[in-house]
Structure formats: structure tokens, C-alpha cells
Write a protein that holds these residues in place. Structure first.
Motif, PDB file in Angstrom:
ATOM      1  N   ILE A 100       0.855  -1.189   0.000  1.00  0.00           N
ATOM      2  CA  ILE A 100       0.000   0.000   0.000  1.00  0.00           C
ATOM      3  C   ILE A 100       0.889   1.236   0.000  1.00  0.00           C
ATOM      4  N   GLY A 101       0.789   2.019  -1.071  1.00  0.00           N
ATOM      5  CA  GLY A 101       1.605   3.213  -1.215  1.00  0.00           C
ATOM      6  C   GLY A 101       2.596   3.057  -2.351  1.00  0.00           C
ATOM      7  N   ASN A 102       2.801   4.131  -3.116  1.00  0.00           N
ATOM      8  CA  ASN A 102       3.726   4.034  -4.246  1.00  0.00           C
ATOM      9  C   ASN A 102       4.711   5.200  -4.275  1.00  0.00           C
ATOM     10  N   SER A 103       5.087   5.676  -3.081  1.00  0.00           N
ATOM     11  CA  SER A 103       6.201   6.596  -3.014  1.00  0.00           C
ATOM     12  C   SER A 103       7.478   5.764  -2.956  1.00  0.00           C
ATOM     13  N   TYR A 108       0.718  -7.016  -5.767  1.00  0.00           N
ATOM     14  CA  TYR A 108      -0.297  -5.969  -5.901  1.00  0.00           C
ATOM     15  C   TYR A 108       0.177  -4.685  -5.220  1.00  0.00           C
ATOM     16  N   VAL A 109      -0.074  -3.552  -5.857  1.00  0.00           N
ATOM     17  CA  VAL A 109       0.300  -2.247  -5.310  1.00  0.00           C
ATOM     18  C   VAL A 109      -0.939  -1.361  -5.315  1.00  0.00           C
ATOM     19  N   SER A 110      -1.372  -0.961  -4.124  1.00  0.00           N
ATOM     20  CA  SER A 110      -2.520  -0.055  -3.982  1.00  0.00           C
ATOM     21  C   SER A 110      -2.011   1.377  -4.054  1.00  0.00           C
ATOM     22  N   TRP A 158      -1.581  -3.099 -10.425  1.00  0.00           N
ATOM     23  CA  TRP A 158      -2.019  -1.922  -9.681  1.00  0.00           C
ATOM     24  C   TRP A 158      -3.468  -2.057  -9.231  1.00  0.00           C
ATOM     25  N   LYS A 159      -3.712  -1.564  -8.023  1.00  0.00           N
ATOM     26  CA  LYS A 159      -5.060  -1.530  -7.466  1.00  0.00           C
ATOM     27  C   LYS A 159      -5.307  -0.127  -6.919  1.00  0.00           C
ATOM     28  N   PRO A 160      -6.556   0.299  -6.848  1.00  0.00           N
ATOM     29  CA  PRO A 160      -6.857   1.612  -6.254  1.00  0.00           C
ATOM     30  C   PRO A 160      -6.794   1.558  -4.727  1.00  0.00           C
ATOM     31  N   VAL A 161      -7.257   2.618  -4.093  1.00  0.00           N
ATOM     32  CA  VAL A 161      -7.251   2.715  -2.638  1.00  0.00           C
ATOM     33  C   VAL A 161      -8.223   1.692  -2.045  1.00  0.00           C
ATOM     34  N   ILE A 162      -7.860   1.154  -0.893  1.00  0.00           N
ATOM     35  CA  ILE A 162      -8.717   0.175  -0.206  1.00  0.00           C
ATOM     36  C   ILE A 162      -9.898   0.906   0.440  1.00  0.00           C
ATOM     37  N   THR A 168       3.209   3.872   3.959  1.00  0.00           N
ATOM     38  CA  THR A 168       2.411   5.103   4.001  1.00  0.00           C
ATOM     39  C   THR A 168       3.051   6.197   4.853  1.00  0.00           C
ATOM     40  N   GLY A 169       4.345   6.089   5.085  1.00  0.00           N
ATOM     41  CA  GLY A 169       5.058   7.182   5.722  1.00  0.00           C
ATOM     42  C   GLY A 169       5.034   7.152   7.241  1.00  0.00           C
TER      43      GLY A 169
END
Length: 397
Positions: A144-147, A166-168, A186-190, A217-218
Motif C-alpha cells: 500500500i503506497g507508491n512513493s 499488488y500495489v494499492s 495496480w489496485k486503487p485505494v482500499i 504510508t510514511g
């Protein structure tokens, strides 16, 4: 990897991210053990080890009750021989906070996540605790997150985890092309975690039987030692995600003898150097220009906050592309000024041609091909220098 626009230069990959007097001996994107060794070597080479107090926790930082403004530090160190904690207190005229801001993981709220974690313990983790993709061998992984962290973790898992990884993503990153890299999806936000293990996304699709969820997510800034009651208020505004009453991400109107180094997201060690020199000049009374009045400092903060609201960016992000980094470092440079004729005081480093070229061309990730490329690399993502050394020893991958 290959340079763009001009010939490769000796040391260019490391000069943009290191202290000006000691380039990284590895490259601009070093593994953690190299960065640690760099800092240790830097202290040793400048013979300032004797001012370090290692393995010590700052338990409390509070303003002195005495008439003169001073700061009390309550410190604790564990004695492994006696198996006891030693506590003591020290007093200082001024304090610099440089404790970093990548220690407290941030995980955004998602309906059902807490119940999901209780039902499937050890299935959800944060990238802070990620060390190797080997533990994900043949497992279904959702990142989760693509930074930067999301990109690193997902790329390392490809070929190890069960395909696809999978990358959200909330938005497209600068290094994303039109299609996901091989081995990824790629997947959108959960939108929801369900009790039976199903993960539902905002587009209505879902995943079942995910083995590992890695949140990239930082982090949240943390100053647990700051005694807000004794000091007249908190240091960090968590609603606005910023330092309270700050000026140029470094100085604090409410506490003029407290400064903060390392909060802005910009050129890492190089920006730390600018901050440190400006603070030292100011507190020693040798700054070239004075800080503006508290009213002018507040006006700067309000202008910055308005930009944050208007552009939906983070208060302490200082991007390079639109000139904010140059403006930020330029202010610190002008405040500090030069050293004395006899050599006392460090000279703020120049933002020279080589440094600017490195910042604009040395990138960690290849950018996707664009139709408007003018460098003859259409259909091919440009390569970048990642190894520092002489021209003869540069590695081209």
C-alpha cells in the motif's frame, strides 16, 4: 547506468546528498549500513566523538523555571552490567532538535482494518519493519503506497512473492508508466477490510487470500520528550502536520533558543548543513542579517499555510522543480553569511553547477518514456548514474 545531457562527472552522484566536505563513497542511494558508517566516520574524522553521549534516551525537555531562559534535559542510560537505568539532568542555554521523523509509522484509517488485524495477526506490517523480501517467498503480497518505500518494497518482492505483487496506489508517481512493471498489478485505494479476509477496493474489485499487507504510508513526526505543559504548548500541530509557529522550517517564534534540523523533505545531509550553519551563526551573534520580526515570521507561516491549502501539499515538503529548494537554502545562506577573515566559522556550501546538475539528472528510478523526448531515447527510460568514483571506474549497468 547512463547519464543524460552531458558527460558523467567524478563524484556527481554523491555531492547533492552528502555534507559538502565529505561525499558519499558509495553513491547517492546508499543502503542503511553505508549511511550509518558515513555518519560515524564523519564524527571521527572531525574529532568530535568526545561530545557524543550514545545509548542515551532524552526522557524530558523542559524550560527552566529560573529567570534566565534555559532548558533542562532529563536523560536516561541503561547499564548492562548492573542492569539498572541511570538518570541525570543537564542544563543548556539552547537546544537543537535533530531526532529525525521516520520513527513512528503512519497507517491511515480504513474501515475494518483493526478487526482484520485481530483476526489475522502478523498479516499486516509497516515498511519500517521490512528488511528482506525472502520472508514473502511464494506469498501473495499487497503493498500500500507508491512513493519511494512502496516502490522499493514492491520491486524487491517481484520474483520472490507469488505473482503478481499488488500495489494499492492513491495517485500516479513520477516513475510510473502507463502500465505496471512486469510482475506487478495496480489496485486503487482500499475501501474496506472484511472479517473473512477479503480486501475491497474503491472500484468495487477485491482480493481474497492475501498473505501479507505492507503499508508504505510514511511516518508521523514525534517529539515524545517535549514537555508541552512546562514549555507553554506543543511543538507539533498534528492536525496540520507541521511545526507550530515555525519560520523557514527551522526557527520557532515561541522558543527562540530551540531550533529544529531535518524536518523539510529536501536534500538530506546538504540541507542539514545549511540549517546547522545558519543556527550556529545566529546563536553566536555572527549572523549576516537578523531574523525578521515575529510579525514577519508569522506572515511567512501564513503564506506557506495558504499555499499548502491551495495546492494540497505538505507544509514541510520543499520540492526542487519549482524553485522552493533554492529559495529555502538561499535564505539560510544569506542569514549565515561567510566565516571570519581568520577562518572561524564554516562557510555555507555553494549550490554550484555540479550540484544542480546532479539534483536534476541523478534519479533513483528511471522515468517512463515520453513522446516529447529530445534526447534520442524515445521508447526507452533514461538511465542514471548510481555509482560514485572516477570516470574510469564508473559502473554502467
Amino acid at each position: 547506468m547512463k547519464c543524460t545531457d552531458r558527460p558523467c562527472r567524478t563524484n556527481v552522484p554523491s555531492i547533492a546528498m552528502s555534507f559538502s566536505d565529505a561525499p558519499f563513497a558509495y553513491g547517492p542511494f546508499v543502503p542503511h549500513h553505508v549511511a550509518r558508517q558515513y555518519i560515524e566516520t564523519y564524527f571521527s574524522s572531525h574529532e568530535i566523538d568526545d561530545v557524543l553521549e550514545l545509548n542515551t534516551t532524552v526522557e524530558r525537555l523542559s524550560r527552566s523555571a529560573a529567570g534566565r531562559e534555559q532548558w533542562n534535559l532529563t536523560l536516561r542510560k541503561y547499564d548492562p552490567v548492573q542492569h539498572v537505568d541511570h538518570w541525570w539532568e543537564e542544563r543548556f542555554d539552547a537546544v537543537i532538535l535533530a531526532n529525525g521523523h521516520y520513527s513512528v509509522p503512519y497507517v491511515p484509517f480504513v474501515p475494518g482494518l483493526e478487526a482484520y488485524k485481530r483476526r489475522f495477526p502478523n498479516r499486516v506490517m509497516h515498511s519500517k519493519f521490512y528488511r528482506s523480501p525472502s520472508i514473502f517467498k511464494n506469498k501473495s503480497v499487497l503493498v500500500i503506497g507508491n512513493s519511494a518505500s512502496g516502490h522499493d518494497v514492491s520491486a524487491e518482492c517481484v520474483g520472490v512473492a507469488r505473482a503478481p505483487v499488488y500495489v494499492s496506489r492513491r495517485s500516479r508517481s513520477r516513475w510510473d508508466g502507463d502500465e505496471p512493471p512486469s510482475g506487478m498489478a495496480w489496485k486503487p485505494v482500499i475501501s474496506e477490510f472484511q472479517p473473512d479476509g477479503r480486501i475491497v477496493f474503491q472500484d468495487g474489485t477485491h482480493l481474497d487470500d492475501v498473505d501479507v499487507v505492507v503499508y508504505c504510508t510514511g511516518y508521523k513526526a514525534s517529539f515524545p520528550f517535549w514537555d508541552a505543559e512546562a514549555n507553554g504548548g506543543p511543538l507539533w500541530d498534528y492536525d496540520l502536520n507541521k511545526l507550530r509557529n515555525c519560520f523557514w522550517h527551522t526557527f520557532l517564534r515561541d522558543w527562540p533558543t530551540v531550533a529544529v534540523v531535518g524536518v523539510p523533505r529536501t536534500l538530506t545531509f546538504r540541507s542539514f548543513e545549511y540549517q546547522a550553519i545558519a543556527i550556529a551563526r545566529l546563536w553566536s551573534g555572527r549572523n549576516a542579517v537578523p531574523l525578521p520580526s515575529p510579525e514577519e515570521q508569522e506572515a511567512w507561516e501564513q503564506r506557506r499555510a495558504e499555499r499548502v491549502r491551495r495546492e494540497r501539499v505538505k507544509f514541510h515538503d520543499v520540492p526542487w522543480d519549482d524553485g522552493q529548494t533554492q529559495e529555502y537554502l538561499g535564505f539560510l545562506f544569506r542569514l549565515a553569511g561567510l566565516g571570519t577573515l581568520h577562518g572561524e566559522g564554516r562557510i555555507p556550501p555553494s549550490l554550484g553547477e555540479d550540484v544542480i546538475w546532479a539534483i536534476e539528472h541523478v534519479k533513483k528510478y528511471p522515468e517512463p518514456p515520453r513522446e516529447d523526448r529530445a534526447d534520442g531515447l524515445d521508447g526507452e527510460a533514461p538511465w542514471v548514474v548510481v555509482h560514485q568514483g572516477s570516470l574510469d571506474s564508473l559502473s554502467f549497468l
